[in-house]
Design an enzyme around this catalytic site. Structure first.
Site, PDB file in Angstrom:
ATOM      1  CG  ASP A   9      -1.956   1.056   1.220  1.00  0.00           C
ATOM      2  OD1 ASP A   9      -3.144   0.726   1.337  1.00  0.00           O
ATOM      3  OD2 ASP A   9      -1.591   2.246   1.097  1.00  0.00           O
ATOM      4  CG  ASP A 103      -2.826   3.392  -2.225  1.00  0.00           C
ATOM      5  OD1 ASP A 103      -3.846   2.692  -2.073  1.00  0.00           O
ATOM      6  OD2 ASP A 103      -2.247   3.957  -1.287  1.00  0.00           O
ATOM      7  CD  GLU A 104      -5.539  -1.708  -0.521  1.00  0.00           C
ATOM      8  OE1 GLU A 104      -5.929  -2.637   0.182  1.00  0.00           O
ATOM      9  OE2 GLU A 104      -6.221  -0.717  -0.792  1.00  0.00           O
TER      10      GLU A 104
HETATM   11  P1  TTP Z   1      -5.178   4.925   1.271  1.00  0.00           P
HETATM   12  O1  TTP Z   1      -4.146   3.917   0.926  1.00  0.00           O
HETATM   13  O2  TTP Z   1      -6.280   4.530   2.197  1.00  0.00           O
HETATM   14  O3  TTP Z   1      -4.485   6.193   1.939  1.00  0.00           O
HETATM   15  P2  TTP Z   1      -3.106   6.885   1.595  1.00  0.00           P
HETATM   16  O4  TTP Z   1      -2.342   6.128   0.583  1.00  0.00           O
HETATM   17  O5  TTP Z   1      -3.360   8.319   1.249  1.00  0.00           O
HETATM   18  O6  TTP Z   1      -2.348   6.883   2.982  1.00  0.00           O
HETATM   19  P3  TTP Z   1      -1.722   5.628   3.754  1.00  0.00           P
HETATM   20  O7  TTP Z   1      -1.958   4.422   2.910  1.00  0.00           O
HETATM   21  O8  TTP Z   1      -0.270   5.962   3.910  1.00  0.00           O
HETATM   22  O9  TTP Z   1      -2.427   5.570   5.052  1.00  0.00           O
HETATM   23  O10 TTP Z   1      -5.859   5.467  -0.038  1.00  0.00           O
HETATM   24  C1  TTP Z   1      -5.147   5.640  -1.255  1.00  0.00           C
HETATM   25  C2  TTP Z   1      -5.625   6.884  -1.958  1.00  0.00           C
HETATM   26  O11 TTP Z   1      -7.026   6.796  -2.214  1.00  0.00           O
HETATM   27  C3  TTP Z   1      -5.415   8.134  -1.181  1.00  0.00           C
HETATM   28  O12 TTP Z   1      -4.137   8.702  -1.377  1.00  0.00           O
HETATM   29  C4  TTP Z   1      -6.537   9.015  -1.666  1.00  0.00           C
HETATM   30  C5  TTP Z   1      -7.636   8.078  -2.072  1.00  0.00           C
HETATM   31  N1  TTP Z   1      -8.692   8.054  -1.050  1.00  0.00           N
HETATM   32  C6  TTP Z   1      -9.818   8.881  -1.228  1.00  0.00           C
HETATM   33  O13 TTP Z   1      -9.930   9.567  -2.249  1.00  0.00           O
HETATM   34  N2  TTP Z   1     -10.767   8.904  -0.249  1.00  0.00           N
HETATM   35  C7  TTP Z   1     -10.681   8.160   0.897  1.00  0.00           C
HETATM   36  O14 TTP Z   1     -11.563   8.224   1.758  1.00  0.00           O
HETATM   37  C8  TTP Z   1      -9.523   7.318   1.076  1.00  0.00           C
HETATM   38  C9  TTP Z   1      -9.377   6.493   2.329  1.00  0.00           C
HETATM   39  C10 TTP Z   1      -8.568   7.309   0.075  1.00  0.00           C
HETATM   40 MG    MG Z   2      -2.076   4.072   0.766  1.00  0.00          MG
END
Ligand code: TTP
Ligand code: MG
Length: 384
Positions: A9, A103-104
């Protein structure tokens, strides 16, 4: 069968890309989202999270928490472009890549130890490669199944690398708060708390029947997860269409010997990856970019699919010899496509351009084994 699953992730994904594209934002709180006050936060970087700003929070609230933050609109096209690049990097390691979100992803890395080292070393290589190609950090989790791997990747964010060994699963679940279990929302948490249950491990005090009675079908899942079991497979999100290698040369040249030598390295690398993935290809293409950035791609389809480096090399060299070089070459590359499974194709072929394919297969196989034991740098073909 025991599996090794890796979950990856990206860290603060949208915000990290904004910092990448605007180096002047580095170290500052960056918030990405709907920029009107009615919008919500998509994500905030770790600097902004210190002020209590997080995903899904209304934008006006985020502005209240830290008015001096850098508030940016969502640039989805750009994020998707980087996401695509990252998924391609992952597919360099294994075709068993399941993309879960932008992103995962999950990777099934079972059995990859022989080629790439132990799970920690594999995770390290993936992290390093992503960082060197994109300048972005990610967090990875490795565990015997998807459920635990995903939880693991979240444990030491950002830039984390967490491994849950099979023998540590019980200890791990004993302290894992129930809200960390995927699918467990507020209502389930409340229901479990009424029975005095706060951790995943404590759910084990219920029988499967009791859980099903109370939670329906989800009770089955809870039972399974509380024992650390999850048999869901990594389902590849897309089929690998081609395998390629290319290089921008350190100086522009039209030295055919040098170019031909580059092809040799590429052919070996591409063939090795084909064999590793159990694939063969029928189309071989040569890609050339000239000093003025114009480019040509020439392809040849051969009579049968191959994973033999010498066959790929000889075909690519033919293409190179037939290709006029009006200007110096800046980049050269080779790609094998029209892939099929190599299983079942045990026919012997005498390759038309002069390589005895059966003999070549034996040489390749021996080299794969030596590389598997001692690493890629140890051995390269001396001939040709
Ligand atoms: P995440 O992987 O949940 O969050 P992140 O990568 O920003 O942070 P981290 O993993 O380090 O905790 O989500 C990936 C992307 O998806 C995030 O950058 C933005 C988008 N996203 C949204 O648009 N709305 C949301 O509610 C979430 C959780 C994520
Ligand atoms: Mg993330």
């Amino acid at each position: 069968m025991d599996r090794t699953i890796l979950h990856i992730d990206m860290d603060a994904f949208f915000a990290a890309i904004e910092v990448l594209d605007h180096p002047e934002f580095k170290g500052k709180p960056v918030i990405v989202g709907g920029t009107t006050n009615r919008g919500v936060v998509s994500t905030a970087n770790y600097e902004a999270r210190k002020f209590g700003i997080h995903s899904a929070m209304p934008m006006f609230k985020a502005r209240e928490k830290y008015p001096n933050g850098i508030f940016l609109p969502v640039r989805m096209v750009r994020y998707k472009e980087i996401s695509e690049k990252i998924m391609k990097i992952l597919e360099d390691f294994t075709p068993l890549v399941e993309t879960v979100s932008i992103d995962e992803a999950f990777l099934d890395i079972t059995g990859m130890e022989v080629l790439l080292g132990n799970p920690e070393q594999i995770a390290r290589q993936i992290k390093d490669r992503i960082y060197s190609d994109t300048s972005l950090t990610c967090s990875t989790g490795i565990a015997p199944n998807k459920f635990l791997a995903k939880i693991a990747s979240d444990l030491h964010k950002p830039d984390g690398l967490t491994i849950i060994q099979a023998e540590e699963v019980d200890t791990f679940l004993a302290t894992l708060p129930v809200e960390k279990i995927p699918g467990v929302g507020k209502r389930t948490v409340e229901a479990l708390k009424r029975y005095g249950i706060k951790t995943a491990g404590e759910i084990k005090s219920f029988s499967e029947d009791q859980l099903v009675k109370r939670f329906g079908k989800f009770g089955l899942r809870l039972h399974e997860l509380s024992h650390g079991h999850d048999s869901s497979p990594v389902v590849p999100s897309r089929e690998m269409k081609s395998i390629s290698a290319e290089e921008t040369l350190s100086y522009d040249t039209n030295d055919l010997n040098l170019l031909s030598n580059k092809l040799k390295g590429f052919a070996e690398k591409v063939a090795e990856r084909l064999r590793y993935h159990g694939r063969k290809g029928r189309a071989i293409s040569l890609k050339i970019k000239f000093s003025d950035f114009t480019a040509v791609t020439k392809a040849k389809t051969i009579s049968h699919a191959t994973d033999t480096s010498q066959v790929i090399l000889l075909t690519a060299r033919r293409l190179l010899e037939d290709q006029p070089l009006p200007k110096k070459v800046r980049l050269i590359g080779l790609e094998v496509s029209h892939l099929s499974d190599s299983e079942g194709d045990v026919q012997m072929h005498l390759f038309p351009v002069g390589a005895d394919e059966e003999r070549e297969r034996k040489i390749d196989k021996a080299m794969d084994e030596i590389r598997g034991k001692f690493g890629r740098k140890v051995i390269q073909r001396g001939d040709g």
